[in-house]
Design a protein around this motif. Structure first.
Motif, PDB file in Angstrom:
ATOM      1  N   GLY A 168      81.262  62.968  41.440  1.00 24.53           N
ATOM      2  CA  GLY A 168      82.362  62.168  40.910  1.00 24.53           C
ATOM      3  C   GLY A 168      82.318  60.700  41.246  1.00 24.53           C
ATOM      4  N   VAL A 169      81.440  60.289  42.178  1.00 31.27           N
ATOM      5  CA  VAL A 169      81.263  58.864  42.455  1.00 31.27           C
ATOM      6  C   VAL A 169      80.277  58.314  41.415  1.00 31.27           C
ATOM      7  CG1 VAL A 169      80.456  57.128  44.087  1.00 31.27           C
ATOM      8  CG2 VAL A 169      81.743  59.107  44.916  1.00 31.27           C
ATOM      9  N   VAL A 170      80.743  57.411  40.576  1.00 38.33           N
ATOM     10  CA  VAL A 170      79.900  56.942  39.471  1.00 38.33           C
ATOM     11  C   VAL A 170      79.249  55.593  39.744  1.00 38.33           C
ATOM     12  CG1 VAL A 170      81.177  58.276  37.756  1.00 38.33           C
ATOM     13  CG2 VAL A 170      81.863  55.900  38.245  1.00 38.33           C
ATOM     14  N   GLY A 171      79.647  54.906  40.822  1.00 36.60           N
ATOM     15  CA  GLY A 171      79.047  53.604  41.063  1.00 36.60           C
ATOM     16  C   GLY A 171      79.504  52.969  42.360  1.00 36.60           C
ATOM     17  N   PHE A 172      79.080  51.720  42.537  1.00 40.02           N
ATOM     18  CA  PHE A 172      79.277  50.945  43.762  1.00 40.02           C
ATOM     19  C   PHE A 172      79.816  49.577  43.380  1.00 40.02           C
ATOM     20  CE2 PHE A 172      77.432  47.729  46.649  1.00 40.02           C
ATOM     21  CZ  PHE A 172      77.826  48.206  47.894  1.00 40.02           C
ATOM     22  N   ASP A 173      80.481  48.935  44.347  1.00 42.27           N
ATOM     23  CA  ASP A 173      81.098  47.633  44.105  1.00 42.27           C
ATOM     24  C   ASP A 173      81.180  46.882  45.431  1.00 42.27           C
ATOM     25  OD1 ASP A 173      82.759  45.554  42.994  1.00 42.27           O
ATOM     26  OD2 ASP A 173      84.535  46.621  43.695  1.00 42.27           O
ATOM     27  N   ILE A 174      81.240  45.572  45.388  1.00 40.80           N
ATOM     28  CA  ILE A 174      81.666  44.805  46.553  1.00 40.80           C
ATOM     29  C   ILE A 174      82.891  43.992  46.161  1.00 40.80           C
ATOM     30  CG2 ILE A 174      79.407  44.680  47.656  1.00 40.80           C
ATOM     31  CD1 ILE A 174      79.278  41.719  46.741  1.00 40.80           C
ATOM     32  N   ALA A 175      83.808  43.837  47.103  1.00 44.55           N
ATOM     33  CA  ALA A 175      85.069  43.151  46.821  1.00 44.55           C
ATOM     34  C   ALA A 175      85.498  42.343  48.032  1.00 44.55           C
ATOM     35  CB  ALA A 175      86.149  44.165  46.451  1.00 44.55           C
ATOM     36  N   GLY A 176      86.564  41.570  47.861  1.00 42.46           N
ATOM     37  CA  GLY A 176      87.063  40.706  48.917  1.00 42.46           C
ATOM     38  C   GLY A 176      86.916  39.250  48.518  1.00 42.46           C
ATOM     39  N   ALA A 177      87.358  38.369  49.386  1.00 39.35           N
ATOM     40  CA  ALA A 177      87.314  36.934  49.085  1.00 39.35           C
ATOM     41  C   ALA A 177      85.879  36.491  48.799  1.00 39.35           C
ATOM     42  CB  ALA A 177      87.885  36.143  50.253  1.00 39.35           C
ATOM     43  N   GLU A 178      85.691  35.784  47.691  1.00 38.43           N
ATOM     44  CA  GLU A 178      84.346  35.368  47.280  1.00 38.43           C
ATOM     45  C   GLU A 178      83.827  34.162  48.057  1.00 38.43           C
ATOM     46  OE1 GLU A 178      83.346  35.325  42.940  1.00 38.43           O
ATOM     47  OE2 GLU A 178      85.473  35.844  42.729  1.00 38.43           O
ATOM     48  N   ALA A 179      84.688  33.173  48.256  1.00 43.29           N
ATOM     49  CA  ALA A 179      84.247  31.925  48.890  1.00 43.29           C
ATOM     50  C   ALA A 179      83.714  32.188  50.289  1.00 43.29           C
ATOM     51  CB  ALA A 179      85.402  30.920  48.945  1.00 43.29           C
ATOM     52  N   GLY A 180      82.477  31.788  50.532  1.00 37.42           N
ATOM     53  CA  GLY A 180      81.862  31.965  51.839  1.00 37.42           C
ATOM     54  C   GLY A 180      81.177  33.299  52.035  1.00 37.42           C
ATOM     55  N   TYR A 181      81.344  34.191  51.077  1.00 35.13           N
ATOM     56  CA  TYR A 181      80.734  35.519  51.197  1.00 35.13           C
ATOM     57  C   TYR A 181      79.989  35.867  49.905  1.00 35.13           C
ATOM     58  CZ  TYR A 181      83.962  35.742  55.102  1.00 35.13           C
ATOM     59  OH  TYR A 181      84.653  35.466  56.262  1.00 35.13           O
ATOM     60  N   PRO A 182      78.876  35.209  49.643  1.00 36.15           N
ATOM     61  CA  PRO A 182      78.136  35.428  48.397  1.00 36.15           C
ATOM     62  C   PRO A 182      77.587  36.850  48.318  1.00 36.15           C
ATOM     63  CG  PRO A 182      76.809  34.165  49.941  1.00 36.15           C
ATOM     64  CD  PRO A 182      78.183  34.259  50.540  1.00 36.15           C
ATOM     65  N   PRO A 183      77.386  37.359  47.120  1.00 35.04           N
ATOM     66  CA  PRO A 183      76.879  38.733  46.976  1.00 35.04           C
ATOM     67  C   PRO A 183      75.477  38.913  47.557  1.00 35.04           C
ATOM     68  CG  PRO A 183      76.917  37.597  44.853  1.00 35.04           C
ATOM     69  CD  PRO A 183      77.668  36.739  45.815  1.00 35.04           C
ATOM     70  N   THR A 184      74.740  37.833  47.687  1.00 34.92           N
ATOM     71  CA  THR A 184      73.379  37.945  48.222  1.00 34.92           C
ATOM     72  C   THR A 184      73.355  38.385  49.682  1.00 34.92           C
ATOM     73  OG1 THR A 184      73.480  35.536  48.537  1.00 34.92           O
ATOM     74  CG2 THR A 184      72.280  36.350  46.621  1.00 34.92           C
ATOM     75  N   ARG A 185      74.488  38.305  50.386  1.00 35.51           N
ATOM     76  CA  ARG A 185      74.550  38.826  51.758  1.00 35.51           C
ATOM     77  C   ARG A 185      74.305  40.329  51.788  1.00 35.51           C
ATOM     78  NH1 ARG A 185      79.155  38.836  54.424  1.00 35.51           N
ATOM     79  NH2 ARG A 185      78.394  38.272  56.488  1.00 35.51           N
ATOM     80  N   HIS A 186      74.464  40.975  50.647  1.00 36.89           N
ATOM     81  CA  HIS A 186      74.334  42.430  50.558  1.00 36.89           C
ATOM     82  C   HIS A 186      73.143  42.828  49.685  1.00 36.89           C
ATOM     83  CE1 HIS A 186      78.350  42.533  52.372  1.00 36.89           C
ATOM     84  NE2 HIS A 186      78.662  41.572  51.518  1.00 36.89           N
ATOM     85  N   LEU A 187      72.151  41.959  49.638  1.00 33.31           N
ATOM     86  CA  LEU A 187      71.021  42.172  48.745  1.00 33.31           C
ATOM     87  C   LEU A 187      70.276  43.472  49.043  1.00 33.31           C
ATOM     88  CD1 LEU A 187      69.685  40.777  46.361  1.00 33.31           C
ATOM     89  CD2 LEU A 187      68.177  39.581  47.965  1.00 33.31           C
ATOM     90  N   ASP A 188      70.190  43.851  50.306  1.00 25.33           N
ATOM     91  CA  ASP A 188      69.485  45.090  50.631  1.00 25.33           C
ATOM     92  C   ASP A 188      70.163  46.300  50.003  1.00 25.33           C
ATOM     93  OD1 ASP A 188      71.699  44.791  52.281  1.00 25.33           O
ATOM     94  OD2 ASP A 188      70.743  45.742  54.018  1.00 25.33           O
ATOM     95  N   ALA A 189      71.493  46.288  49.958  1.00 26.21           N
ATOM     96  CA  ALA A 189      72.226  47.406  49.342  1.00 26.21           C
ATOM     97  C   ALA A 189      71.968  47.462  47.842  1.00 26.21           C
ATOM     98  CB  ALA A 189      73.717  47.266  49.617  1.00 26.21           C
ATOM     99  N   PHE A 190      71.974  46.302  47.196  1.00 27.77           N
ATOM    100  CA  PHE A 190      71.746  46.287  45.747  1.00 27.77           C
ATOM    101  C   PHE A 190      70.316  46.704  45.407  1.00 27.77           C
ATOM    102  CE2 PHE A 190      75.165  42.969  46.176  1.00 27.77           C
ATOM    103  CZ  PHE A 190      76.171  43.765  45.667  1.00 27.77           C
TER     104      PHE A 190
END
Length: 363
Positions: A168-190
């Protein structure tokens, strides 16, 4: 005769919701009851009606950071398996009552560990609630497990998404304040998710601009963009003409879905008003736009109400609402054959029946 949809009629339409936060849609009555059961004493208001008003007022600051602070109280009462399952079950009931036939609801497992649950127990409790909801209300709900972008548990959460994707889990997401926390900090997960052929969306272009969108797509490989409102910054408008920049052109050409949430976007300062929301221009330019609720409690909204506001602001008719709905189903994180079944077997027949039953003609 073509007609302008009313709110009552829109509620009857078979709708699809892709961006809705589980901890942003609790019933105020449930929050009060769960607080009493768990001993949570930090609620700003003790009664359900007053609490509803408090959430809506606190969410209208125009600041994403202030908006996110309201979640302290909903998350605070969602720390047991029983509470999580109940909230998921009631979410399914509320969405079904609004005419939604397929939904993807997201939450951050790492925020529900204060009562001693493990990440796995959190996921299983939520899945149990939605499974019971499907049985009782007929709505299909897939979940997205979310990692908080200011924390460092994204790989653990990504692994959860893969481990439970057949349950039933169909996907993944990152959330929270964007400024100062770019998505590339989680590149290993992606990169892990891509190797596992898993789906993911990224909150981007809401509280931050084009660099957030560019990183989410070109560095991280996002399938969809959570909000993506600031893509408008890469479009020059001159009267009826519009020139797309390289990034905007890429997003449109690649049919990258935009999970837009009009009311929430206004509350967080990403848009000024419904009439000025970029969704109008982006729909005209045929971007893959979808309409969503984000947080039904904080925004005091439903998906039907979001559609009704767009009808009022842009004069949309049934064809427009069906276009948004088909966009959403095309973009869902379920197999292709299931998407086709919803589109051809539920959505199109449902809208066809409604197109000629509204209350007043379009101007």
């Amino acid at each position: 005769m073509n007609v302008r949809p009313t709110l009552e009629d829109i509620r009857r339409a078979p709708k699809v919701l892709l961006h809705d936060h589980l901890d942003g849609g609790l019933r105020p009555e449930t929050i009060v009851e769960l607080a009493q059961e768990s001993g949570y004493t930090d609620l700003p208001v003790a009664d359900a009606d007053g609490l509803r008003e408090w959430f809506e007022a606190a969410s209208n600051s125009g600041s994403l950071e202030r908006y996110l602070e309201t979640f302290t109280h909903t998350v605070g009462v969602m720390q047991t398996a029983e509470a999580l399952s109940r909230v998921a079950y009631e979410c399914a009931e509320d969405l079904a009552a609004d005419g939604i036939v397929y939904a993807e609801v997201r939450y951050a497992p790492e925020q529900h560990l204060a009562g001693g649950l493990t990440l796995e127990q959190v996921v299983e409790a939520v899945l149990d609630g939605f499974s019971r909801g499907r049985r009782d209300f007929g709505i299909r709900v897939g979940t997205l497990v979310t990692a908080m972008r200011h924390q460092a548990r994204s790989m653990e959460i990504a692994e959860l998404a893969v481990r439970y994707r057949d349950d039933g889990v169909v996907g993944f997401d990152i959330a929270g304040a964007e400024a100062g926390y770019p998505p590339t900090r989680h590149l290993d997960a992606f990169e892990y998710l891509q190797r596992e052929n898993a789906h993911f969306t990224i909150h981007a272009g809401e509280g931050f601009g084009l660099p957030s969108i560019w990183q989410a797509i070109q560095w991280c490989g996002a399938d969809r963009l959570g909000h993506g409102v600031r893509i408008i910054d890469d479009i020059e408008v001159d009267g009826d003409d519009a020139r797309l920049g390289r990034l905007a052109g890429y997003v449109r050409d690649k049919r990258i879905p935009l999970e837009m949430c009009p009311t929430s976007n206004i509350q967080t300062g990403a848009a000024k008003s419904i009439a000025e929301h970029p969704i109008g221009l982006l729909r005209r330019l045929s971007f893959r736009v979808t309409v969503n609720t984000d947080n039904r409690l904080m925004s005091g909204t439903t998906l039907s109400q979001e559609f009704a506001k767009l009808v009022e602001a842009f004069g949309y008719g049934w064809d427009d609402l069906q276009w948004f709905t088909v966009n959403a189903m095309k973009s869902a994180f379920v197999p292709f054959n299931e998407r086709l079944e919803f589109i051809n077997g539920v959505i199109k027949p449902g809208f066809a029946q409604l197109k000629w039953t509204g209350s007043r003609p379009l101007a």
